[in-house]
Design a protein around this motif. Structure first.
Motif, PDB file in Angstrom:
ATOM      1  N   LYS A   1       0.828  -1.203   0.000  1.00 52.70           N
ATOM      2  CA  LYS A   1       0.000   0.000   0.000  1.00 52.70           C
ATOM      3  C   LYS A   1       0.864   1.255   0.000  1.00 52.70           C
ATOM      4  O   LYS A   1       0.510   2.261  -0.632  1.00 52.70           O
ATOM      5  CB  LYS A   1      -0.947  -0.034   1.201  1.00 52.70           C
ATOM      6  CG  LYS A   1      -1.929  -1.200   1.126  1.00 52.70           C
ATOM      7  CD  LYS A   1      -2.860  -1.272   2.329  1.00 52.70           C
ATOM      8  CE  LYS A   1      -3.824  -2.441   2.189  1.00 52.70           C
ATOM      9  NZ  LYS A   1      -4.776  -2.547   3.316  1.00 52.70           N
ATOM     10  N   GLN A   2       2.006   1.177   0.673  1.00 58.92           N
ATOM     11  CA  GLN A   2       2.921   2.311   0.662  1.00 58.92           C
ATOM     12  C   GLN A   2       3.454   2.563  -0.742  1.00 58.92           C
ATOM     13  O   GLN A   2       3.685   3.705  -1.133  1.00 58.92           O
ATOM     14  CB  GLN A   2       4.088   2.061   1.626  1.00 58.92           C
ATOM     15  CG  GLN A   2       5.110   3.194   1.674  1.00 58.92           C
ATOM     16  CD  GLN A   2       4.502   4.525   2.064  1.00 58.92           C
ATOM     17  OE1 GLN A   2       3.735   4.598   3.021  1.00 58.92           O
ATOM     18  NE2 GLN A   2       4.848   5.581   1.335  1.00 58.92           N
ATOM     19  N   ALA A   3       3.628   1.499  -1.517  1.00 58.98           N
ATOM     20  CA  ALA A   3       4.095   1.650  -2.897  1.00 58.98           C
ATOM     21  C   ALA A   3       3.118   2.490  -3.713  1.00 58.98           C
ATOM     22  O   ALA A   3       3.531   3.267  -4.587  1.00 58.98           O
ATOM     23  CB  ALA A   3       4.282   0.273  -3.546  1.00 58.98           C
ATOM     24  N   VAL A   4       1.834   2.331  -3.441  1.00 58.03           N
ATOM     25  CA  VAL A   4       0.815   3.133  -4.125  1.00 58.03           C
ATOM     26  C   VAL A   4       0.952   4.596  -3.733  1.00 58.03           C
ATOM     27  O   VAL A   4       0.940   5.493  -4.584  1.00 58.03           O
ATOM     28  CB  VAL A   4      -0.604   2.613  -3.791  1.00 58.03           C
ATOM     29  CG1 VAL A   4      -1.666   3.539  -4.375  1.00 58.03           C
ATOM     30  CG2 VAL A   4      -0.782   1.191  -4.305  1.00 58.03           C
ATOM     31  N   VAL A   5       1.105   4.845  -2.439  1.00 57.68           N
ATOM     32  CA  VAL A   5       1.241   6.216  -1.949  1.00 57.68           C
ATOM     33  C   VAL A   5       2.516   6.854  -2.487  1.00 57.68           C
ATOM     34  O   VAL A   5       2.524   8.028  -2.892  1.00 57.68           O
ATOM     35  CB  VAL A   5       1.233   6.239  -0.407  1.00 57.68           C
ATOM     36  CG1 VAL A   5       1.442   7.658   0.114  1.00 57.68           C
ATOM     37  CG2 VAL A   5      -0.079   5.671   0.128  1.00 57.68           C
ATOM     38  N   THR A   6       3.595   6.083  -2.505  1.00 56.67           N
ATOM     39  CA  THR A   6       4.857   6.580  -3.047  1.00 56.67           C
ATOM     40  C   THR A   6       4.701   6.997  -4.496  1.00 56.67           C
ATOM     41  O   THR A   6       5.182   8.055  -4.919  1.00 56.67           O
ATOM     42  CB  THR A   6       5.951   5.496  -2.930  1.00 56.67           C
ATOM     43  OG1 THR A   6       6.186   5.209  -1.550  1.00 56.67           O
ATOM     44  CG2 THR A   6       7.247   5.941  -3.583  1.00 56.67           C
ATOM     45  N   SER A   7       4.006   6.181  -5.274  1.00 57.12           N
ATOM     46  CA  SER A   7       3.815   6.491  -6.690  1.00 57.12           C
ATOM     47  C   SER A   7       2.937   7.721  -6.878  1.00 57.12           C
ATOM     48  O   SER A   7       3.184   8.545  -7.769  1.00 57.12           O
ATOM     49  CB  SER A   7       3.217   5.286  -7.413  1.00 57.12           C
ATOM     50  OG  SER A   7       4.155   4.228  -7.483  1.00 57.12           O
ATOM     51  N   LEU A   8       1.904   7.863  -6.061  1.00 58.43           N
ATOM     52  CA  LEU A   8       1.062   9.056  -6.134  1.00 58.43           C
ATOM     53  C   LEU A   8       1.881  10.309  -5.828  1.00 58.43           C
ATOM     54  O   LEU A   8       1.759  11.336  -6.513  1.00 58.43           O
ATOM     55  CB  LEU A   8      -0.113   8.943  -5.157  1.00 58.43           C
ATOM     56  CG  LEU A   8      -1.175   7.898  -5.480  1.00 58.43           C
ATOM     57  CD1 LEU A   8      -2.186   7.808  -4.335  1.00 58.43           C
ATOM     58  CD2 LEU A   8      -1.900   8.234  -6.789  1.00 58.43           C
ATOM     59  N   ARG A   9       2.700  10.222  -4.807  1.00 54.47           N
ATOM     60  CA  ARG A   9       3.551  11.360  -4.439  1.00 54.47           C
ATOM     61  C   ARG A   9       4.523  11.692  -5.561  1.00 54.47           C
ATOM     62  O   ARG A   9       4.717  12.861  -5.908  1.00 54.47           O
ATOM     63  CB  ARG A   9       4.318  11.026  -3.161  1.00 54.47           C
ATOM     64  CG  ARG A   9       5.186  12.178  -2.638  1.00 54.47           C
ATOM     65  CD  ARG A   9       5.985  11.744  -1.437  1.00 54.47           C
ATOM     66  NE  ARG A   9       6.985  10.754  -1.804  1.00 54.47           N
ATOM     67  CZ  ARG A   9       7.201   9.625  -1.140  1.00 54.47           C
ATOM     68  NH1 ARG A   9       6.470   9.296  -0.089  1.00 54.47           N
ATOM     69  NH2 ARG A   9       8.149   8.792  -1.535  1.00 54.47           N
TER      70      ARG A   9
ATOM     71  N   VAL B   1       1.945  16.939 -14.559  1.00 55.58           N
ATOM     72  CA  VAL B   1       0.912  16.266 -13.761  1.00 55.58           C
ATOM     73  C   VAL B   1       0.380  17.216 -12.697  1.00 55.58           C
ATOM     74  O   VAL B   1      -0.834  17.394 -12.551  1.00 55.58           O
ATOM     75  CB  VAL B   1       1.467  14.988 -13.095  1.00 55.58           C
ATOM     76  CG1 VAL B   1       0.454  14.422 -12.103  1.00 55.58           C
ATOM     77  CG2 VAL B   1       1.811  13.940 -14.147  1.00 55.58           C
ATOM     78  N   ALA B   2       1.300  17.843 -11.960  1.00 56.92           N
ATOM     79  CA  ALA B   2       0.890  18.783 -10.910  1.00 56.92           C
ATOM     80  C   ALA B   2       0.067  19.917 -11.489  1.00 56.92           C
ATOM     81  O   ALA B   2      -0.940  20.342 -10.891  1.00 56.92           O
ATOM     82  CB  ALA B   2       2.126  19.328 -10.191  1.00 56.92           C
ATOM     83  N   GLY B   3       0.462  20.402 -12.662  1.00 54.94           N
ATOM     84  CA  GLY B   3      -0.275  21.485 -13.291  1.00 54.94           C
ATOM     85  C   GLY B   3      -1.675  21.081 -13.681  1.00 54.94           C
ATOM     86  O   GLY B   3      -2.642  21.826 -13.459  1.00 54.94           O
ATOM     87  N   ALA B   4      -1.813  19.883 -14.260  1.00 56.47           N
ATOM     88  CA  ALA B   4      -3.135  19.402 -14.667  1.00 56.47           C
ATOM     89  C   ALA B   4      -4.032  19.164 -13.460  1.00 56.47           C
ATOM     90  O   ALA B   4      -5.245  19.425 -13.509  1.00 56.47           O
ATOM     91  CB  ALA B   4      -2.992  18.119 -15.483  1.00 56.47           C
ATOM     92  N   VAL B   5      -3.456  18.676 -12.359  1.00 55.78           N
ATOM     93  CA  VAL B   5      -4.228  18.461 -11.132  1.00 55.78           C
ATOM     94  C   VAL B   5      -4.694  19.796 -10.574  1.00 55.78           C
ATOM     95  O   VAL B   5      -5.869  19.970 -10.184  1.00 55.78           O
ATOM     96  CB  VAL B   5      -3.387  17.696 -10.090  1.00 55.78           C
ATOM     97  CG1 VAL B   5      -4.090  17.691  -8.733  1.00 55.78           C
ATOM     98  CG2 VAL B   5      -3.138  16.264 -10.552  1.00 55.78           C
ATOM     99  N   GLU B   6      -3.779  20.760 -10.534  1.00 58.53           N
ATOM    100  CA  GLU B   6      -4.103  22.080  -9.990  1.00 58.53           C
ATOM    101  C   GLU B   6      -5.197  22.775 -10.803  1.00 58.53           C
ATOM    102  O   GLU B   6      -6.064  23.466 -10.245  1.00 58.53           O
ATOM    103  CB  GLU B   6      -2.851  22.951  -9.958  1.00 58.53           C
ATOM    104  CG  GLU B   6      -3.048  24.308  -9.312  1.00 58.53           C
ATOM    105  CD  GLU B   6      -1.759  25.108  -9.203  1.00 58.53           C
ATOM    106  OE1 GLU B   6      -1.851  26.325  -8.924  1.00 58.53           O
ATOM    107  OE2 GLU B   6      -0.675  24.522  -9.402  1.00 58.53           O
ATOM    108  N   GLN B   7      -5.192  22.563 -12.103  1.00 58.60           N
ATOM    109  CA  GLN B   7      -6.184  23.187 -12.971  1.00 58.60           C
ATOM    110  C   GLN B   7      -7.516  22.434 -12.992  1.00 58.60           C
ATOM    111  O   GLN B   7      -8.479  22.882 -13.604  1.00 58.60           O
ATOM    112  CB  GLN B   7      -5.628  23.278 -14.395  1.00 58.60           C
ATOM    113  CG  GLN B   7      -4.435  24.214 -14.534  1.00 58.60           C
ATOM    114  CD  GLN B   7      -3.718  24.049 -15.860  1.00 58.60           C
ATOM    115  OE1 GLN B   7      -4.261  23.486 -16.808  1.00 58.60           O
ATOM    116  NE2 GLN B   7      -2.485  24.534 -15.920  1.00 58.60           N
ATOM    117  N   GLY B   8      -7.551  21.280 -12.329  1.00 54.69           N
ATOM    118  CA  GLY B   8      -8.790  20.506 -12.270  1.00 54.69           C
ATOM    119  C   GLY B   8      -9.033  19.625 -13.481  1.00 54.69           C
ATOM    120  O   GLY B   8     -10.127  19.073 -13.634  1.00 54.69           O
TER     121      GLY B   8
END
Length: 215
Positions: free
Chosen positions: A164-172, A180-187
């Protein structure tokens, strides 16, 4: 290249069976996909494990998911000059070319890659420490987060927590990619962390406040 051999007979037979049934029944749809290109709304990053059947879990049809698989469903941190370009390239393509709306990181139970990382972190896999080990080098992505689970003495429980930590690590790590961060921030993009139990078919979703919660 003499080492390349003909396809095994049973695979040839399965191909002809698919072509005569599933393909023939949906030939117009296949032609349309070929002509119009792919327009998946979801990217799934999952493990190479043959027991993880991504499309079956969600009842997805051909063309719905853009799927990338690797050992232990890991995403490396953003590193333009680094070594892990395969996964990074897939993420870049999904976000900047296909404009997917969702990225799912799907972990699973009994993950051999995560178990190998546990062995490596516990000093029980010297072969993975060798410079020539592609597996060991890849698992270095997860290795720093072993500290989050090393207090768990029971190995099976520790590995499950590490999966489960591997999933969190990959999300981070996904959020370390500027696009990716830009697309998330823009919704325009949302990230999702899932873990599935291959034995009972259970599926858990990651919540930043509550951890992994069963659906």
């Amino acid at each position: 290249m003499e080492q390349a051999k003909p396809l095994p007979g049973y695979l040839v037979q399965r191909y002809h069976g698919w072509k005569a049934t599933a393909f023939a029944d949906n030939e117009v749809w296949h032609k349309r996909m070929a002509d119009e290109g792919q327009h998946p709304r979801v990217m799934v990053i999952s493990c190479c494990d043959s027991r993880v059947h991504v499309t079956a879990i969600f009842g997805a049809d051909q063309g719905e998911f853009f799927i990338h698989r690797n050992i232990a469903n890991l995403v490396p941190p953003y590193a333009p000059d680094g070594d892990h370009h395969g996964t990074s390239a897939a993420v870049e393509y999904a976000v900047t070319k296909l404009n997917v709306a969702h990225i799912i990181v799907l972990g699973h139970s009994n993950c051999g890659g995560v178990a190998s990382c546990d062995d490596m972190c516990c000093g029980k896999a010297p072969e993975l420490e060798e410079r020539h080990s592609f597996i060991g080098h890849w698992l270095d992505i997860l290795r720093p987060d072993f500290d989050t689970v090393k207090h768990i003495n029971d190995r099976a429980k520790r590995i499950k927590a590490m999966e489960k930590q591997a999933v969190v690590t990959s999300l981070r790590n996904l959020l370390s990619f500027p696009f990716v961060a830009g697309a998330v921030e823009q919704g325009h993009l949302s990230l999702h962390g899932l873990w599935t139990d291959i034995g009972d078919g259970g599926l858990q979703v990651y919540d930043s406040e509550n951890g992994f919660v069963s659906l």
